[in-house]
Design a protein around this motif. Structure first.
Motif, mmCIF file in Angstrom:
data_model
loop_
_atom_site.group_PDB
_atom_site.id
_atom_site.type_symbol
_atom_site.label_atom_id
_atom_site.label_comp_id
_atom_site.label_asym_id
_atom_site.label_seq_id
_atom_site.Cartn_x
_atom_site.Cartn_y
_atom_site.Cartn_z
ATOM 1 N N ALA A 226 5.781 -14.435 11.879
ATOM 2 C CA ALA A 226 6.018 -14.513 10.436
ATOM 3 C C ALA A 226 6.787 -15.787 10.090
ATOM 4 C CB ALA A 226 6.786 -13.286 9.957
ATOM 5 N N GLN A 227 7.763 -16.142 10.905
ATOM 6 C CA GLN A 227 8.536 -17.354 10.664
ATOM 7 C C GLN A 227 7.673 -18.605 10.822
ATOM 8 O OE1 GLN A 227 11.671 -16.611 13.554
ATOM 9 N NE2 GLN A 227 13.178 -16.332 11.918
ATOM 10 N N GLN A 228 6.747 -18.567 11.764
ATOM 11 C CA GLN A 228 5.854 -19.715 11.955
ATOM 12 C C GLN A 228 5.017 -19.964 10.704
ATOM 13 O OE1 GLN A 228 3.499 -19.484 15.507
ATOM 14 N NE2 GLN A 228 5.262 -19.278 16.860
ATOM 15 N N ASP A 229 4.488 -18.896 10.097
ATOM 16 C CA ASP A 229 3.703 -19.046 8.871
ATOM 17 C C ASP A 229 4.556 -19.620 7.745
ATOM 18 O OD1 ASP A 229 1.456 -18.075 10.104
ATOM 19 O OD2 ASP A 229 1.706 -16.020 9.382
ATOM 20 N N GLN A 230 5.778 -19.078 7.590
ATOM 21 C CA GLN A 230 6.673 -19.566 6.545
ATOM 22 C C GLN A 230 7.058 -21.023 6.795
ATOM 23 O OE1 GLN A 230 9.554 -16.153 7.057
ATOM 24 N NE2 GLN A 230 9.593 -16.254 4.827
ATOM 25 N N ALA A 231 7.396 -21.324 8.039
ATOM 26 C CA ALA A 231 7.838 -22.669 8.376
ATOM 27 C C ALA A 231 6.733 -23.701 8.141
ATOM 28 C CB ALA A 231 8.311 -22.735 9.823
ATOM 29 N N PHE A 232 5.495 -23.328 8.485
ATOM 30 C CA PHE A 232 4.390 -24.262 8.295
ATOM 31 C C PHE A 232 4.227 -24.613 6.816
ATOM 32 C CE2 PHE A 232 0.036 -25.511 7.530
ATOM 33 C CZ PHE A 232 -0.186 -26.442 8.539
ATOM 34 N N GLY A 233 4.301 -23.589 5.949
ATOM 35 C CA GLY A 233 4.183 -23.850 4.517
ATOM 36 C C GLY A 233 5.282 -24.762 4.015
ATOM 37 N N ILE A 234 6.508 -24.546 4.472
ATOM 38 C CA ILE A 234 7.637 -25.383 4.065
ATOM 39 C C ILE A 234 7.456 -26.810 4.564
ATOM 40 C CG2 ILE A 234 10.121 -25.761 4.385
ATOM 41 C CD1 ILE A 234 10.397 -22.680 4.534
ATOM 42 N N LEU A 235 7.056 -26.948 5.826
ATOM 43 C CA LEU A 235 6.870 -28.270 6.406
ATOM 44 C C LEU A 235 5.738 -29.029 5.728
ATOM 45 C CD1 LEU A 235 7.330 -27.262 10.131
ATOM 46 C CD2 LEU A 235 8.867 -28.729 8.805
ATOM 47 N N GLY A 251 0.725 -19.507 4.360
ATOM 48 C CA GLY A 251 2.184 -19.549 4.377
ATOM 49 C C GLY A 251 2.793 -20.363 3.258
ATOM 50 N N MET A 252 1.958 -20.873 2.334
ATOM 51 C CA MET A 252 2.503 -21.703 1.253
ATOM 52 C C MET A 252 3.363 -20.885 0.297
ATOM 53 S SD MET A 252 1.604 -24.859 1.689
ATOM 54 C CE MET A 252 1.711 -25.642 0.094
ATOM 55 N N GLY A 253 2.981 -19.648 0.022
ATOM 56 C CA GLY A 253 3.743 -18.820 -0.898
ATOM 57 C C GLY A 253 3.498 -19.200 -2.356
ATOM 58 N N ALA A 254 4.224 -18.551 -3.255
ATOM 59 C CA ALA A 254 4.031 -18.796 -4.687
ATOM 60 C C ALA A 254 4.542 -20.173 -5.094
ATOM 61 C CB ALA A 254 4.740 -17.707 -5.498
ATOM 62 N N ASP A 255 5.648 -20.596 -4.519
ATOM 63 C CA ASP A 255 6.223 -21.903 -4.839
ATOM 64 C C ASP A 255 5.569 -22.962 -3.961
ATOM 65 O OD1 ASP A 255 7.690 -24.083 -5.530
ATOM 66 O OD2 ASP A 255 9.637 -23.298 -4.894
#
Length: 314
Positions: A226-235, A251-255
Protein backbone atom coordinates in the motif's frame (compact mmCIF):
# COMPACT_ATOMS: atom_id res chain seq x y z
CA UNK A 1 29.06 14.98 -4.14
CA UNK A 2 27.16 12.16 -3.40
CA UNK A 3 28.60 10.07 -6.20
CA UNK A 4 28.44 12.98 -8.62
CA UNK A 5 30.35 15.48 -6.49
CA UNK A 6 33.81 14.31 -7.45
CA UNK A 7 32.83 14.31 -11.10
CA UNK A 8 31.48 17.86 -10.87
CA UNK A 9 34.65 19.12 -9.24
CA UNK A 10 36.73 17.37 -11.88
CA UNK A 11 34.67 18.89 -14.66
CA UNK A 12 35.02 22.37 -13.16
CA UNK A 13 38.78 22.04 -12.79
CA UNK A 14 39.11 20.42 -16.19
CA UNK A 15 37.05 23.11 -17.88
CA UNK A 16 39.15 25.80 -16.26
CA UNK A 17 42.34 24.15 -17.42
CA UNK A 18 40.99 23.65 -20.92
CA UNK A 19 40.17 27.32 -21.22
CA UNK A 20 43.54 28.47 -19.89
CA UNK A 21 45.70 26.49 -22.31
CA UNK A 22 45.39 26.32 -26.09
CA UNK A 23 45.96 23.16 -28.10
CA UNK A 24 49.55 22.29 -28.97
CA UNK A 25 48.79 21.59 -32.63
CA UNK A 26 48.14 24.49 -35.05
CA UNK A 27 44.49 24.95 -35.97
CA UNK A 28 43.22 24.65 -39.53
CA UNK A 29 42.71 27.90 -41.41
CA UNK A 30 39.23 29.46 -40.87
CA UNK A 31 38.31 26.65 -38.46
CA UNK A 32 36.51 27.26 -35.11
CA UNK A 33 39.76 26.30 -33.38
CA UNK A 34 41.61 29.07 -35.24
CA UNK A 35 38.95 31.57 -34.22
CA UNK A 36 39.36 30.53 -30.60
CA UNK A 37 43.13 30.97 -30.85
CA UNK A 38 42.65 34.49 -32.20
CA UNK A 39 40.41 35.37 -29.26
CA UNK A 40 42.95 33.92 -26.82
CA UNK A 41 45.75 35.96 -28.40
CA UNK A 42 43.67 39.14 -28.15
CA UNK A 43 43.02 38.43 -24.49
CA UNK A 44 46.70 37.82 -23.78
CA UNK A 45 47.66 41.08 -25.49
CA UNK A 46 45.09 42.97 -23.42
CA UNK A 47 46.38 41.38 -20.24
CA UNK A 48 49.96 42.35 -21.08
CA UNK A 49 48.89 45.95 -21.68
CA UNK A 50 47.13 46.04 -18.32
CA UNK A 51 50.24 44.70 -16.59
CA UNK A 52 52.41 47.36 -18.25
CA UNK A 53 50.05 50.16 -17.21
CA UNK A 54 49.92 48.85 -13.66
CA UNK A 55 53.71 48.68 -13.48
CA UNK A 56 54.06 52.23 -14.82
CA UNK A 57 51.63 53.55 -12.23
CA UNK A 58 53.27 51.58 -9.44
CA UNK A 59 49.93 50.00 -8.68
CA UNK A 60 49.51 46.25 -8.86
CA UNK A 61 45.74 46.64 -9.02
CA UNK A 62 42.98 45.11 -6.93
CA UNK A 63 43.13 41.65 -5.49
CA UNK A 64 42.65 39.04 -8.17
CA UNK A 65 41.95 35.37 -8.60
CA UNK A 66 45.49 34.37 -7.60
CA UNK A 67 45.06 36.18 -4.29
CA UNK A 68 41.75 34.43 -3.67
CA UNK A 69 43.21 31.03 -4.50
CA UNK A 70 46.15 31.71 -2.20
CA UNK A 71 43.76 32.60 0.63
CA UNK A 72 41.69 29.46 0.08
CA UNK A 73 44.74 27.23 0.09
CA UNK A 74 45.96 28.88 3.28
CA UNK A 75 42.56 28.34 4.94
CA UNK A 76 42.64 24.68 3.93
CA UNK A 77 46.12 24.26 5.39
CA UNK A 78 44.92 25.86 8.62
CA UNK A 79 41.90 23.55 8.79
CA UNK A 80 39.34 26.31 8.27
CA UNK A 81 36.01 25.63 6.54
CA UNK A 82 36.15 26.23 2.80
CA UNK A 83 33.12 25.32 0.70
CA UNK A 84 32.67 24.94 -3.03
CA UNK A 85 30.80 28.26 -2.84
CA UNK A 86 34.08 29.86 -1.74
CA UNK A 87 35.93 28.27 -4.64
CA UNK A 88 33.29 29.39 -7.14
CA UNK A 89 33.28 32.94 -5.76
CA UNK A 90 37.04 33.05 -6.13
CA UNK A 91 37.05 32.14 -9.83
CA UNK A 92 34.07 34.36 -10.72
CA UNK A 93 36.28 37.38 -11.55
CA UNK A 94 38.34 35.24 -13.90
CA UNK A 95 35.20 33.88 -15.55
CA UNK A 96 33.93 37.43 -16.04
CA UNK A 97 37.21 38.46 -17.64
CA UNK A 98 37.01 35.47 -19.94
CA UNK A 99 33.45 36.34 -21.02
CA UNK A 100 34.53 37.16 -24.62
CA UNK A 101 35.99 33.69 -24.99
CA UNK A 102 32.94 32.05 -23.42
CA UNK A 103 30.69 33.99 -25.80
CA UNK A 104 32.72 32.98 -28.85
CA UNK A 105 32.68 29.33 -27.81
CA UNK A 106 28.93 29.51 -27.16
CA UNK A 107 28.27 30.98 -30.60
CA UNK A 108 30.17 28.16 -32.27
CA UNK A 109 28.63 25.41 -30.18
CA UNK A 110 25.07 26.74 -30.37
CA UNK A 111 25.15 26.71 -34.16
CA UNK A 112 26.31 23.09 -34.20
CA UNK A 113 23.61 22.15 -31.67
CA UNK A 114 20.91 23.99 -33.63
CA UNK A 115 21.99 22.32 -36.87
CA UNK A 116 21.96 18.85 -35.29
CA UNK A 117 18.57 19.29 -33.66
CA UNK A 118 17.04 20.85 -36.77
CA UNK A 119 18.36 18.04 -38.95
CA UNK A 120 16.99 15.38 -36.61
CA UNK A 121 13.51 16.89 -36.36
CA UNK A 122 13.26 17.84 -40.03
CA UNK A 123 14.09 14.29 -41.15
CA UNK A 124 11.56 12.86 -38.73
CA UNK A 125 8.71 15.13 -39.83
CA UNK A 126 9.77 16.02 -43.40
CA UNK A 127 9.96 19.79 -42.83
CA UNK A 128 10.28 22.27 -45.69
CA UNK A 129 13.26 24.61 -46.06
CA UNK A 130 11.35 27.52 -44.52
CA UNK A 131 10.17 25.35 -41.63
CA UNK A 132 13.73 24.15 -41.02
CA UNK A 133 14.90 27.76 -40.91
CA UNK A 134 12.18 28.64 -38.40
CA UNK A 135 13.04 25.65 -36.25
CA UNK A 136 16.76 26.46 -36.35
CA UNK A 137 16.08 30.02 -35.22
CA UNK A 138 14.04 28.66 -32.31
CA UNK A 139 16.93 26.47 -31.17
CA UNK A 140 19.38 29.38 -31.49
CA UNK A 141 17.11 31.57 -29.38
CA UNK A 142 16.78 28.82 -26.78
CA UNK A 143 20.54 28.61 -26.53
CA UNK A 144 20.83 32.38 -26.12
CA UNK A 145 18.43 32.18 -23.18
CA UNK A 146 20.63 29.46 -21.69
CA UNK A 147 23.70 31.63 -22.14
CA UNK A 148 21.95 34.58 -20.50
CA UNK A 149 21.11 32.43 -17.47
CA UNK A 150 24.74 31.31 -17.21
CA UNK A 151 25.96 34.91 -17.48
CA UNK A 152 23.57 35.99 -14.75
CA UNK A 153 24.99 33.36 -12.39
CA UNK A 154 28.59 34.33 -13.15
CA UNK A 155 27.93 38.04 -12.71
CA UNK A 156 25.88 37.70 -9.54
CA UNK A 157 27.64 38.35 -6.25
CA UNK A 158 25.24 36.03 -4.39
CA UNK A 159 25.16 32.97 -6.68
CA UNK A 160 26.72 29.77 -5.40
CA UNK A 161 28.18 26.55 -6.74
CA UNK A 162 24.79 24.85 -6.99
CA UNK A 163 23.51 27.74 -9.13
CA UNK A 164 26.55 27.28 -11.38
CA UNK A 165 25.88 23.55 -11.83
CA UNK A 166 22.21 24.13 -12.58
CA UNK A 167 23.06 26.83 -15.14
CA UNK A 168 25.32 24.43 -17.04
CA UNK A 169 22.99 21.42 -17.11
CA UNK A 170 21.59 20.30 -20.46
CA UNK A 171 18.62 17.95 -20.58
CA UNK A 172 15.06 17.56 -21.86
CA UNK A 173 14.21 21.10 -20.71
CA UNK A 174 16.15 22.41 -23.68
CA UNK A 175 13.18 21.54 -25.92
CA UNK A 176 10.50 22.95 -23.62
CA UNK A 177 8.22 25.27 -25.58
CA UNK A 178 8.90 23.70 -28.95
CA UNK A 179 5.51 21.96 -29.11
CA UNK A 180 3.71 25.15 -30.15
CA UNK A 181 6.26 25.75 -32.93
CA UNK A 182 6.05 22.22 -34.29
CA UNK A 183 2.27 22.06 -34.07
CA UNK A 184 2.13 25.13 -36.29
CA UNK A 185 4.07 23.25 -38.97
CA UNK A 186 2.42 19.84 -38.83
CA UNK A 187 -1.05 18.60 -39.68
CA UNK A 188 -3.00 15.39 -40.04
CA UNK A 189 -1.26 12.16 -39.13
CA UNK A 190 2.11 13.88 -38.58
CA UNK A 191 0.58 16.24 -36.02
CA UNK A 192 -1.14 13.35 -34.25
CA UNK A 193 2.09 11.35 -34.22
CA UNK A 194 4.04 14.33 -32.84
CA UNK A 195 1.59 14.93 -30.00
CA UNK A 196 1.46 11.26 -29.10
CA UNK A 197 5.24 10.98 -29.14
CA UNK A 198 5.74 14.04 -26.94
CA UNK A 199 3.09 12.81 -24.48
CA UNK A 200 4.71 9.37 -24.39
CA UNK A 201 8.17 10.83 -23.78
CA UNK A 202 6.84 12.99 -20.93
CA UNK A 203 4.99 10.12 -19.29
CA UNK A 204 8.02 7.81 -19.53
CA UNK A 205 10.29 10.49 -18.07
CA UNK A 206 8.00 11.05 -15.08
CA UNK A 207 7.48 7.33 -14.57
CA UNK A 208 11.20 6.62 -14.75
CA UNK A 209 12.00 9.27 -12.15
CA UNK A 210 9.24 7.99 -9.86
CA UNK A 211 10.49 4.41 -10.20
CA UNK A 212 14.04 5.43 -9.30
CA UNK A 213 12.82 7.31 -6.25
CA UNK A 214 10.59 4.40 -5.21
CA UNK A 215 13.46 1.91 -5.45
CA UNK A 216 15.66 4.18 -3.36
CA UNK A 217 12.93 4.73 -0.75
CA UNK A 218 12.08 1.02 -0.52
CA UNK A 219 15.76 0.22 -0.03
CA UNK A 220 15.83 2.69 2.87
CA UNK A 221 12.69 1.72 4.81
CA UNK A 222 11.11 -1.42 3.21
CA UNK A 223 7.68 -0.20 2.11
CA UNK A 224 4.62 -2.42 2.17
CA UNK A 225 2.46 -2.77 -0.95
CA UNK A 226 0.00 0.00 0.00
CA UNK A 227 2.85 2.39 0.81
CA UNK A 228 4.52 1.62 -2.52
CA UNK A 229 1.37 2.67 -4.40
CA UNK A 230 1.06 5.87 -2.36
CA UNK A 231 4.75 6.66 -2.66
CA UNK A 232 4.76 6.19 -6.43
CA UNK A 233 1.90 8.67 -6.85
CA UNK A 234 3.68 11.23 -4.67
CA UNK A 235 6.98 10.75 -6.47
CA UNK A 236 5.27 11.13 -9.86
CA UNK A 237 3.72 14.42 -8.73
CA UNK A 238 7.15 15.60 -7.61
CA UNK A 239 8.94 14.56 -10.79
CA UNK A 240 10.48 17.08 -13.16
CA UNK A 241 8.08 17.80 -16.02
CA UNK A 242 4.97 16.52 -14.25
CA UNK A 243 1.82 18.32 -15.41
CA UNK A 244 -1.57 18.12 -13.75
CA UNK A 245 -3.96 16.04 -15.83
CA UNK A 246 -1.27 14.91 -18.28
CA UNK A 247 -0.47 11.67 -16.49
CA UNK A 248 -2.60 8.99 -14.85
CA UNK A 249 -0.78 6.53 -12.60
CA UNK A 250 -1.96 4.12 -9.94
CA UNK A 251 -1.73 5.64 -6.48
CA UNK A 252 -2.24 9.23 -7.62
CA UNK A 253 -5.27 9.77 -5.39
CA UNK A 254 -7.73 12.66 -5.56
CA UNK A 255 -5.05 15.34 -5.21
CA UNK A 256 -2.96 15.37 -8.38
CA UNK A 257 -1.29 18.76 -7.93
CA UNK A 258 2.42 19.07 -8.66
CA UNK A 259 4.78 18.97 -5.69
CA UNK A 260 8.02 20.82 -5.14
CA UNK A 261 10.89 18.95 -3.55
CA UNK A 262 10.13 20.00 0.03
CA UNK A 263 6.41 19.18 -0.29
CA UNK A 264 7.24 15.85 -1.93
CA UNK A 265 9.54 14.80 0.90
CA UNK A 266 7.01 15.89 3.52
CA UNK A 267 4.26 13.88 1.81
CA UNK A 268 6.53 10.82 1.60
CA UNK A 269 7.35 11.07 5.29
CA UNK A 270 3.64 11.26 6.19
CA UNK A 271 2.89 7.85 4.69
CA UNK A 272 5.60 6.17 6.76
CA UNK A 273 5.09 4.51 10.12
CA UNK A 274 6.97 6.05 13.10
CA UNK A 275 9.76 3.49 13.00
CA UNK A 276 10.09 4.01 9.24
CA UNK A 277 10.24 7.77 9.72
CA UNK A 278 13.09 7.33 12.19
CA UNK A 279 14.95 5.09 9.74
CA UNK A 280 14.23 7.51 6.87
CA UNK A 281 15.66 10.45 8.83
CA UNK A 282 18.66 8.46 10.01
CA UNK A 283 19.54 7.26 6.49
CA UNK A 284 19.32 10.78 5.09
CA UNK A 285 21.53 12.14 7.85
CA UNK A 286 24.02 9.36 7.28
CA UNK A 287 24.11 10.13 3.58
CA UNK A 288 24.82 13.78 4.24
CA UNK A 289 27.51 12.88 6.78
CA UNK A 290 29.11 10.62 4.18
CA UNK A 291 29.13 13.44 1.62
CA UNK A 292 30.59 15.84 4.16
CA UNK A 293 33.33 13.35 5.06
CA UNK A 294 34.10 12.90 1.38
CA UNK A 295 34.52 16.65 0.96
CA UNK A 296 36.61 16.94 4.12
CA UNK A 297 39.17 14.61 2.55
CA UNK A 298 40.10 17.42 0.13
CA UNK A 299 39.69 20.17 2.72
CA UNK A 300 36.29 21.43 1.54
CA UNK A 301 32.75 21.60 2.87
CA UNK A 302 29.42 21.19 1.11
CA UNK A 303 27.95 24.23 -0.69
CA UNK A 304 24.66 25.84 0.27
CA UNK A 305 21.55 24.15 -1.16
CA UNK A 306 23.62 21.00 -1.62
CA UNK A 307 20.50 18.81 -1.45
CA UNK A 308 19.25 20.29 -4.74
CA UNK A 309 22.04 18.44 -6.53
CA UNK A 310 20.62 15.10 -5.45
CA UNK A 311 18.10 15.24 -8.27
CA UNK A 312 15.32 12.71 -7.62
CA UNK A 313 17.17 10.88 -4.82
CA UNK A 314 16.72 11.10 -1.06
Amino acid sequence: MKQALGLIIGLLVGATGALMFSRSLPAKEDSPEEQLEIVQQDLKQAQRKIQILQAQSGNEGPRGVKDGVRDIMQDIREGKDVSLDDVFSTIKPWMRQMAPLFDRMREINQEDWADNMTGEWSRKYDLSDSEQKQLREWFLQKNKEKAAAFSQVVNSDTSGFVDFVQATEYDWRDTQGIDEVMEGMLEGDELTEFREQRAKEGAERVQSEANRGLARLDEMVELDEAQQDQAFGILARGAEGYEVGAFDYDGMGADQSALDRQSRDAAIRNILRPEQQAEFDARREARRAEAEAEMRRVGLTLPKNWDLLEGDSF
